[in-house]
Structures are given as C-alpha cells and as structure tokens.
Design an enzyme around this catalytic site. Structure first.
Site, short mmCIF file in Angstrom:
data_model
loop_
_atom_site.label_atom_id
_atom_site.label_comp_id
_atom_site.label_asym_id
_atom_site.label_seq_id
_atom_site.Cartn_x
_atom_site.Cartn_y
_atom_site.Cartn_z
N LEU A 238 0.84 -1.20 0.00
CA LEU A 238 0.00 0.00 0.00
C LEU A 238 0.88 1.24 0.00
CD1 LEU A 238 -2.60 -0.95 2.76
CD2 LEU A 238 -3.09 -0.62 0.34
N ARG B 6 2.37 -13.95 2.97
CA ARG B 6 2.51 -13.04 1.85
C ARG B 6 3.84 -13.27 1.13
NH1 ARG B 6 4.70 -7.84 1.22
NH2 ARG B 6 3.45 -6.54 -0.16
N LYS C 276 -1.09 6.42 7.68
CA LYS C 276 -0.27 5.85 8.76
C LYS C 276 -0.24 6.73 10.01
CE LYS C 276 2.36 2.52 8.14
NZ LYS C 276 3.22 2.12 7.03
N CYS D 137 13.16 12.36 53.66
CA CYS D 137 14.02 12.44 52.47
C CYS D 137 13.51 13.55 51.55
CB CYS D 137 13.99 11.09 51.74
SG CYS D 137 14.73 11.11 50.11
S1 IVH Z 1 -5.43 -4.26 1.84
C1 IVH Z 1 -3.74 -3.70 -2.12
N1 IVH Z 1 -6.46 -3.99 4.22
O1 IVH Z 1 -1.03 -3.90 5.19
C2 IVH Z 1 -4.38 -3.93 -0.83
N2 IVH Z 1 -4.14 -4.48 4.05
O2 IVH Z 1 1.04 -2.52 3.31
C3 IVH Z 1 -3.52 -4.71 0.04
N3 IVH Z 1 -3.02 -4.73 6.21
O3 IVH Z 1 0.39 -6.53 3.43
C4 IVH Z 1 -3.86 -4.86 1.39
N4 IVH Z 1 -4.78 -4.37 7.47
O4 IVH Z 1 -0.60 -7.04 5.67
C5 IVH Z 1 -5.34 -4.24 3.52
N5 IVH Z 1 -7.52 -3.76 6.26
C6 IVH Z 1 -6.41 -4.01 5.55
C7 IVH Z 1 -5.17 -4.27 6.17
C8 IVH Z 1 -4.05 -4.50 5.39
C9 IVH Z 1 -3.49 -4.65 7.47
C10 IVH Z 1 -1.60 -4.98 5.86
C11 IVH Z 1 -1.41 -6.16 4.96
C12 IVH Z 1 -0.63 -5.66 3.79
C13 IVH Z 1 -0.09 -4.37 4.27
C14 IVH Z 1 0.01 -3.40 3.13
#
Ligand code: IVH
Length: 684
Positions: free
Chosen positions: A92, A145, A324, A441
């Site tokens: 992402l 993954r 984030k 103290c």
């Molecule tokens: S969607 C293209 N949804 O975040 C969409 N990812 O950096 C791919 N993750 O490897 C993921 N919660 O491990 C999605 N609600 C969520 C998520 C999620 C955690 C993690 C996942 C992925 C990483 C992406």
C-alpha cells in the site's frame, strides 16, 4: 437426538451424531472466536468436543479433515512448501498527513472524472498478511505473503487458529481466496511474554513479531498454543461463474461475514472525504483502547469495478492507500540507567536514551519499572533498545536488541543508598521494590508535594515540579499542610515568581480546600492508594477525622480493599507525623465530608456509572449528587450496572455498556433524573 453412550452407538448412529456435533461445535466456535459472543460455557463446549473425540476414537473411519478435532494434528515439518500467489499480494502507498490524503484523493478523482466516489475505511492491523484458499466450503490452503508473489505454505499452522473457519457457512463460491491479517491480541501477547519470562525464554518485542513468529513455526502444536486471531479484509480471486460477487468493497466484507469469516466490525463506507478524515481521527483516538495494534487506517475506493482501471504504480495500487499513524515503537541507544526517588520512597530506575521521535513525540527518558523488570528483560547499559510510547502513557523500554550487542554493555546495579539523602535502602518482603525508609528524604517530600497538587488530587494549578522544588528548598513547605500557611507575600519572594502568579497560586491553594474527600485522601500519597481505593475509603470513613480513627480491623472489612492495601493504610495512619499532617489540614480548613448513599433516596437500588466529561458539573460532583439521591456509584460497567451516564469523549465504558446491553443516558436525561427521579427515564 439424546446422546447415547458412545460405546452403544452403531456406525450409522455414530456418523449421524458426529455430523451433528461438528456443526454444533463449528457454530459455537464461530460464536466465540468470530463474533466474540459465546452462547455456551467453556465446560459445555469441552463436553461436545470430548464426545466427538470419543466417537472418532472408536470409529477412526469417520474422521474428516475439516472436523474441529483436526485443527492440530499435522506433524512438524523441516521447511515450508512454496505457494505461488495467483494474484500477487500488493503493498500500500502511505499518507502521513492531510496534504498526502488530499493528493491521493485528487489523483483518483482525476482518473475517475468525479470527486464523488465512496471510500471504505478499515483499521490497518499490525500483524502478518495471509491468503486463504477455500474449495467446496473447506479450507484447503493458507500461505504467507512472502515477497508478494510467492509465500510459504503454512496451512497446518493456520488450521490451528480458531477464528479461521475450516468449513464455511451459507453458499460460498466453489473455489476462492480471501486475504487477511493474522495478529496477536495485546493481552495475549502480555500473557505469552510473562510465561516466557518465567521459563527464561527470550521475549517477543511486540505482538506483530510474536504473531509472525508463531505462524512460521515448523511445529503446528506450538502455533496452536499461541493466542492468534485474524481479520479478513479482502477477496483475492473467485473461480465460480454462478455466484454474483458484490462490486463494493464494503459489501464484499459483509458478504464474507455471511460465510463465517471474521471481518472487522468497524469497517465503514463513506460518501465524502470529510467523513474519511473524521474516521481517521476517531481511529487515532480509539487506537489505544483496542486490544490489538493498528498502525493506520486503510482507505479503499469502494467500487471494485474501478480497481482494474485505476491500476497500480509499481506494487502499490492506486485505488487504496494507508493513512499511517506515527510509529509507537523505535529503537535507540540506552545511554544510562539512573534512579529516581518516588513520593512513597520507592527507588525507580529510568532509562536515559539517545533522543528519538516515538508516537509523534521526542523521547529521551523512559521508565524501567523496577530492578526485576530490568533483569527479566535483560536490559543492559549501552544496549540498543526498543522504546515504546502510546499517547499519554509514559514511554517505556520494551526489550534490548540482543543481536546488536558489542560486548561493551554493562549490567545495572541498584544503588544501596538513597541517591537523594544517602540513607541505606530497604527492600519490601517480596523483594520487588527498593525504597528509601527516610520519610524526611527531600526527594520524597518534593514528589509528594507535586502529587498532592495533581489534577485528580487537590488540583492546585501552577504547582508543578519546579514550584515544588522551590517551595521545599526555600524551607517554606516541609509538609503538605504547610501549603495552607503560605501568604501571597511569601510566595512572591520565590525566584522567578511575579506578584500576579504568586496571588494566583495562593488562590489556587485556598480554593483546593473544598476538594471532595476521596481526592484529598488520594492526595495524601498513601502507598497503594489510588483514586479508586481512596473512594472506597472515603465512603467508609466519611471525613478526615474518620480517617484518623479508622482501625485495621475495619479496613479489612471494606469490600474492594485487599489485605496488602489495608495494611499499608493502617501503617500510614499509625505514624505520628501523618496524624499531625491530617490535624493540620483540618485546622487549615481542609475538611471535606462526603455523604453516604442516602437511604430512601429516589434512586435507591440503582447502580450508576459516569463516563466522559459533563458540561454542567465535574465527574466527582455528578457522582456525589447521585449518591445523595440514593444511587450506588460504580467505577466500572458490569452486568449489575443500571445506567451509564455518557458525557463528551466517553471511554471504553461505553463500549462495555453496549456489549452488555446496559442502558446509556446523555447529560440532559441525567440532569432530569436528578431532578425528577426514575420517571425521567420513561416507561422502559
Ligand atoms: S489491503 C492492495 N487492508 O497492510 C491492498 N491491508 O502494506 C492490500 N493490512 O500486506 C492490502 N490491514 O498485511 C489491507 N484492512 C487491511 C489491512 C491491510 C493490514 C496490511 C497487509 C498488507 C499491508 C500493506
């Protein structure tokens, strides 16, 4: 069907009963692990499992691979097989602020030719991503993954996670893949680390590492013992032309829920970007109350028919992004371990760190709790350490990074004299706390003064650490009761104190005389007495004079006060210098009393809890008024709670009340309740 003893069953009856048991067990499993809402006790669940095990032991030919007894059972492997992902697991892109968010939104809007498109938000769970394949409703393959294209085959391990259904409900597609995040709860993580500490095993740094380590175990029996769960967040692919797959991410999540998958209940679809912002803000606040770690919020274009058209940049799809949150853990160098003296005399070691930004704030010091904790975590001076900070919580050192040791690190030794007054230290019977036994103290006096003035204590604004030191060092305040003898003229003479601020501080001190009894008792700094215990004690003794008269026997009788705390209170009260403090406080005009719940009041028989900020009065005042009306005031929501009064920014109590179905009322209704009694609540 009534259960016949297993040894009397024919194979036909056994088959039928086994099927019945499996569907019962799967259902209760689902209630417990997916919905978090069990309908039967653990013992009843165990009975069902035992009966099924007995049948399968007698007729092994009846065992099916998706039987709930078969979650654990596979033998350890040497290495994991490789799984090629049919559709790669993408990463992402990230947003860190509102500018990034707007830019992401604009880029998509341009491609879609409209600003108006729905976005689904989900928490970004901090665990590890897995892809699960189901065939004819059965879980057949689970993979990590990996690099996104090829992962490890961890099917046997994933089968042990009870929130992953082995057999699906409803009418799922014939063959399909779902994706989700395996994670460990914070509470499960704490328990696991405590257990490992007891066994002398190295500790996991955080729940994510613990989850990843657990899934990548070669022996599924080990994975089975780890407190893992999963949230499913994505549909991978579907091989079945006969099913109509929803074309909305939000609806896909609801659809997956129907098959028995555990989907995060807080996923939302928003029509406008402002709602997305609001949701991100909400998650930022919620974050610390959750029992699992999240590192952000995932935003996805809801209409999945756009996904292919929007495409990806490298390995990051355009149709999704992660907003984030600031990381709550960082590594840095532990430069030194020093020791503070607390208000009760406890010597508290703390870490001096090379400054780092953690959770959005610069951190250069962190707590280390006590000597044993340092031993247990094997933290050494000179180590590279993981530092954690969450919201208002004091930063803490989680663990050393052992692999980065150079051999130059030093083991910490607790000093044998108080660093503030030089008195030889004492140890409590359990040998956990080391403390300075000298009640004169200077460090203890200053800390106590600071504590006394705190917001939940006497609430004296302007009396922080600096002023506490000045007041003590000038010789004006030796004991907390001396505060009330101060004149504005004396205060004015303190370094860097103007006429105006001296008067203000004086007014604050005088104003604090009307604090409720429980806050005054909390302010006294009795070891082990926090606000909750102070409340119980206040209810019992009724006044400061009452506190002077309380006997150890009575203390033992107070519900909610255990023997250690009762002893600590008794010790404190028995000391002449403390008795003098109380007498002087009373003489100075600090003499709050507190009404016990009024018998025969209009709210008698009700147990009411208050959460959040009220606009019209303080929390303590609200509770006092409730007591005067005869209600019992609770500190946490339980099944016995009659009502929860909800103010601004309510805490986790609200969620608890919703879970338990406890009625909640807003401030307006609360005020009406005080005026009119129970009729204000209407008929129900
Ligand atoms: S969607 C293209 N949804 O975040 C969409 N990812 O950096 C791919 N993750 O490897 C993921 N919660 O491990 C999605 N609600 C969520 C998520 C999620 C955690 C993690 C996942 C992925 C990483 C992406």
């Amino acid at each position: 069907m009534t259960a016949k003893p297993v040894n009397e069953l024919s194979i036909y009856e056994a088959r039928q009963r086994a099927e019945e048991l499996r569907s019962l067990i799967n259902y209760h499993n689902y209630r417990y692990y997916v919905l978090d809402s069990p309908e039967i006790s653990d013992a009843e669940y165990d009975e069902l499992m035992n009966e099924l095990r007995a049948i399968e032991a007698r007729f092994p030919e009846l065992i099916t691979p998706d039987s709930p007894t078969q979650r654990v059972g596979a033998a350890p492997v040497e290495t994991f097989g490789v799984v090629e992902h049919r559709i790669p697991l993408l990463s992402l892109s990230n947003c860190f602020d509102d500018d990034d968010l707007r830019a992401w939104h604009r880029r998509i809007a341009e491609r879609m030719g409209t600003e108006e498109f729905a976005i689904t938000t989900e928490p970004k769970i901090d665990g590890l991503a897995v892809a699960l394949v189901y065939e004819d409703g059965r879980f057949v393959q689970g993979a990590t993954r990996g690099d996104g294209y090829r992962g490890e085959n961890v099917t046997a391990n994933l089968r042990t996670i009870k929130a992953i259904p082995l057999a699906l409900q409803g009418k799922p597609p014939r063959r399909f893949e779902v994706r989700g995040e395996v994670y460990m709860t914070r509470s499960g993580f704490e328990a696991l680390n405590n257990e490992r500490a007891e066994q002398g095993l190295p500790l996991f740094a955080n729940p994510r590492n613990a989850a990843a380590g657990s899934v990548r175990q070669l022996d599924p029996n080990v994975t089975a013992k780890r407190p893992l769960s999963i949230f499913i967040y994505q549909l991978g692919w579907v091989d079945d032309d006969s099913v109509a797959v929803p074309t909305s991410q939000y609806e896909i999540l609801q659809w997956l829920k129907e098959f028995g998958f555990r989907v995060n209940p807080e996923a939302r679809r928003h029509e406008r970007l402002d709602e997305v912002r609001e949701r991100i803000r909400w998650w930022g606040e919620q974050r610390e109350r959750l029992d699992y770690d999240i590192d952000g919020v995932v935003l996805k274009v809801d209409d999945t028919t756009w996904w292919e058209r929007l495409g990806a940049v490298g390995r990051e799809p355009r149709w999704a992004t992660a907003y984030k949150f600031p990381p709550q853990q960082r590594t840095t160098k532990l430069l030194d371990i020093r020791v503070n003296v607390g208000r009760t005399g406890a010597l508290v070691p703390y870490a001096v760190l090379e400054p780092v930004v953690v959770g959005g704030a610069r951190v250069s010091q962190a707590t280390l709790h006590n000597e044993q904790d340092i031993r247990r975590k094997d933290i050494r001076i000179g180590d590279t350490v993981i530092v954690q900070r969450a919201g208002e919580v004091i930063p803490q050192v989680v663990a050393p990074v052992v692999s980065l040791r150079t051999g130059q690190e030093r083991i910490f030794q607790m000093p044998d004299r108080c660093p503030a007054c030089g008195t030889p230290v004492a140890r409590d019977p359990e040998q956990v706390a080391v403390y300075c036994p000298n009640s004169r103290c200077p460090a203890q006096r200053i800390r106590l003064l600071e504590h006394f003035a705190g917001r939940e204590m006497m609430d004296i604004d302007g009396l922080g650490e600096r002023t506490a030191i000045l007041l003590h060092e000038s010789g004006l305040v030796e004991d907390v009761a001396d505060l009330y003898k101060l004149t504005p003229e004396q205060l004015e003479k303190l370094p860097r104190m103007g006429k105006k601020s001296a008067q203000k501080l004086y007014d604050q001190i005088q104003g604090s005389k009307s604090r409720p009894l429980e806050n005054v008792i909390f302010a006294l700094g009795i070891r082990h007495v926090g606000l909750e215990t102070a409340r119980l004690l206040a209810e019992h003794v009724g006044s400061l004079e009452g506190l002077l008269r309380v006997t150890p026997g009575e203390l033992q009788q107070i519900e909610g006060i255990g023997p250690v705390v009762a002893q600590s209170i008794a010790d404190w009260v028995s000391r002449p210098e403390n008795q003098r403090t109380i007498r002087e406080l009373i003489a100075a005009g600090v003499n709050p009393t507190r009404a016990a719940p009024r018998a025969g009041g209009p709210l008698e028989g009700m147990t009411i809890v208050v959460t959040g900020r009220l606009a019209s009065m303080s929390r303590s005042e609200a509770e006092e008024r409730l007591r005067q009306a005869g209600a019992k005031v609770g500190s946490s929501v339980t099944r016995n709670t009659t009502l929860l009064v909800v103010g601004e920014d309510p805490g986790s109590k609200l969620q608890r009340a919703q879970e338990l179905g406890v009625r909640t009322i807003d401030e307006e209704t609360f005020l009406r309740l005080l005026r009119e009694g129970p009729s204000a609540l209407g008929g129900s």
